[in-house]
Design a protein around this motif. Structure first.
Motif, short mmCIF file in Angstrom:
data_model
loop_
_atom_site.label_atom_id
_atom_site.label_comp_id
_atom_site.label_asym_id
_atom_site.label_seq_id
_atom_site.Cartn_x
_atom_site.Cartn_y
_atom_site.Cartn_z
N LEU A 274 0.83 -1.21 0.00
CA LEU A 274 0.00 0.00 0.00
C LEU A 274 0.87 1.26 0.00
O LEU A 274 0.57 2.23 -0.72
N SER A 275 1.92 1.26 0.80
CA SER A 275 2.81 2.43 0.82
C SER A 275 3.53 2.58 -0.51
O SER A 275 3.76 3.70 -0.98
N PHE A 276 3.90 1.47 -1.13
CA PHE A 276 4.58 1.53 -2.42
C PHE A 276 3.66 2.12 -3.49
O PHE A 276 4.10 2.85 -4.38
N LEU A 277 2.35 1.80 -3.38
CA LEU A 277 1.38 2.33 -4.35
C LEU A 277 0.93 3.74 -4.02
O LEU A 277 0.12 4.32 -4.74
N GLY A 289 7.75 0.65 2.39
CA GLY A 289 7.16 0.67 1.05
C GLY A 289 7.30 2.03 0.39
O GLY A 289 7.57 2.13 -0.82
N GLY A 290 7.11 3.10 1.17
CA GLY A 290 7.28 4.44 0.62
C GLY A 290 8.71 4.72 0.19
O GLY A 290 8.95 5.41 -0.81
N MET A 291 9.68 4.18 0.93
CA MET A 291 11.08 4.36 0.54
C MET A 291 11.36 3.65 -0.79
O MET A 291 12.12 4.15 -1.62
N LEU A 292 10.75 2.48 -0.98
CA LEU A 292 10.93 1.78 -2.26
C LEU A 292 10.31 2.57 -3.41
O LEU A 292 10.84 2.57 -4.53
N THR A 293 9.19 3.22 -3.15
CA THR A 293 8.56 4.02 -4.20
C THR A 293 9.48 5.13 -4.68
O THR A 293 9.66 5.34 -5.89
N ARG A 294 10.09 5.85 -3.75
CA ARG A 294 10.99 6.93 -4.13
C ARG A 294 12.29 6.41 -4.73
O ARG A 294 12.95 7.11 -5.50
N HIS A 304 21.62 1.75 -3.51
CA HIS A 304 21.49 1.43 -2.08
C HIS A 304 20.16 1.93 -1.52
O HIS A 304 19.63 1.39 -0.54
N PHE A 305 19.62 2.99 -2.12
CA PHE A 305 18.35 3.56 -1.66
C PHE A 305 17.22 2.54 -1.80
O PHE A 305 16.26 2.54 -1.03
N MET A 306 17.33 1.62 -2.78
CA MET A 306 16.35 0.57 -2.95
C MET A 306 16.73 -0.70 -2.21
O MET A 306 15.87 -1.42 -1.69
N ILE A 307 18.03 -0.98 -2.13
CA ILE A 307 18.48 -2.24 -1.51
C ILE A 307 18.19 -2.27 -0.02
O ILE A 307 17.74 -3.28 0.51
N VAL A 308 18.43 -1.16 0.68
CA VAL A 308 18.31 -1.16 2.13
C VAL A 308 16.87 -1.42 2.60
O VAL A 308 16.63 -2.33 3.40
N PRO A 309 15.87 -0.67 2.15
CA PRO A 309 14.51 -0.99 2.60
C PRO A 309 14.03 -2.35 2.08
O PRO A 309 13.25 -3.04 2.75
N GLY A 310 14.50 -2.76 0.88
CA GLY A 310 14.13 -4.08 0.39
C GLY A 310 14.67 -5.18 1.29
O GLY A 310 13.97 -6.16 1.59
N LEU A 311 15.92 -5.04 1.73
CA LEU A 311 16.49 -6.02 2.66
C LEU A 311 15.78 -6.00 4.00
O LEU A 311 15.60 -7.05 4.64
#
Length: 336
Positions: A274-277, A289-294, A304-311
């Motif tokens: 939901l946060s990603f959307l 999820g919001g961090m992945l969106t940005r 790294h901006f995507m890797i860290v919240p994904g991990l």
């Protein structure tokens, strides 16, 4: 020729310590079901590792910010504090190698605004675990109660609740959540902002996920209501409410506990989706999820901006799944 009976009135009494003395002179002690389950769980190294990670993440979420602690303030910047002086004005990327990773910013900085990723990961853990735990609690309470009623009484009650389960299971939950959360006003029911959004998300996830656990509880209750201890309680004059909550429910604690630990990571993923959307918690509140969106816009220049919240999402979900599998094997070895 038999030995004479002792009629002196001094009967020999067996000492429990002597009777229950095993090899090596150690007393043999009985073990409860909980102790046996704990012994099995301790032998499962993966489950113990998952439990350690779950406890660690829970403590981080509790003590990340005041009033319970302040780990963010102790180890880094506030999650919403920009560091524009550490951002390259030409590329909008953090100054330095690996996205600005340093002792002050161990996970680096966000592009454009330079907010500390470490602090935002800790702050996002609060949102993810809070939503997951509360939504799971709602699902477990509703599912356990309705599942026990359907399985114990049967008849029209079972038919009605079972059809209700089918309706909820066929509901397009993600689309419904997007529509409802997107239409939430700024203030309602005494709540506003992200507090209102979190309450709505918890309600949607918890209220529409109860049929999954209700089906499990119903199936177990159908078996338990035919057991001898239920017939014995009924023959002694026990009422239905006493039998349900005193006789049937204690035997359902184990499957409910196991399914709850497996439902929590599902709810974490749903909140992240939901946060990603863009319909989860709103900025500037951090969420994984919001961090992945940005991060989608910067995955080439700042991966790294995507890797860290994904991990963070991966490790949390994996830990809960390992713990749930270990609890299932410990509480019900026949399910292996």
């Amino acid at each position: 020729m038999t030995a004479p009976l002792d009629v002196s009135g001094q009967a020999l009494e067996a000492q429990p310590e002597a009777v229950l003395e095993g090899a090596g002179g150690k007393a043999i002690e009985g073990r409860s079901l909980g102790q046996i389950a704990w012994m099995r769980l301790k032998r499962d190294k993966a489950a113990i590792a998952g439990a350690i990670v779950v406890v660690f993440l829970t403590l981080i979420a509790i003590f990340a910010e005041r009033p319970f602690g302040g780990l963010i303030a102790l180890f880094g910047d506030p999650p919403n504090l920009p560091n524009n002086d550490l951002i390259d004005p030409l590329t909008s990327a953090p100054i330095g190698a690996w996205g600005g990773i340093s002792l002050e910013h161990p996970f680096g900085l966000e592009p454009v605004n330079g907010r500390d990723i470490f602090a935002r990961i800790l702050s996002g853990a609060q949102i993810s675990l809070l939503v997951a735990f509360l939504a799971t609690l709602v699902s477990v309470v509703l599912g356990s109660l309705l599942g026990m009623l359907a399985g114990f009484f049967g008849g029209w009650a079972d038919t009605f609740i079972s059809r209700l389960m089918d309706i909820f299971l066929a509901f397009p939950l993600l689309l419904f959540a997007i529509a409802i959360v997107g239409a939430v006003p700024d203030e309602a029911l005494g709540l506003k902002g992200n507090s209102l959004r979190i309450a709505v998300i918890v309600f949607i996830i918890g209220f529409f996920n109860w049929p999954y656990i209700a089906r499990i509880v119903r199936g177990q209750t159908l078996s338990l209501r035919e057991r001898e201890f239920v017939d014995a309680a009924r023959s002694l004059g026990a009422g239905n409410s006493y039998i349900i909550f005193k006789e049937v429910f204690p035997n359902l604690v184990a499957p409910i506990l196991v399914y709850s630990t497996l439902l929590i990571p599902t709810n974490i993923l749903f909140e992240a989706a939901l946060s990603f959307l863009g319909v989860g918690v709103a900025e500037p509140q951090a969420s994984w999820g919001g961090m992945l969106t940005r991060a989608v816009d910067y995955y080439q220049t700042a991966p790294h901006f995507m890797i860290v919240p994904g991990l963070a999402i991966f490790i949390t979900v994996m830990a809960f799944n390992l713990l749930g599998d270990g609890l299932r094997d410990a509480l019900d070895p026949r399910a292996r």
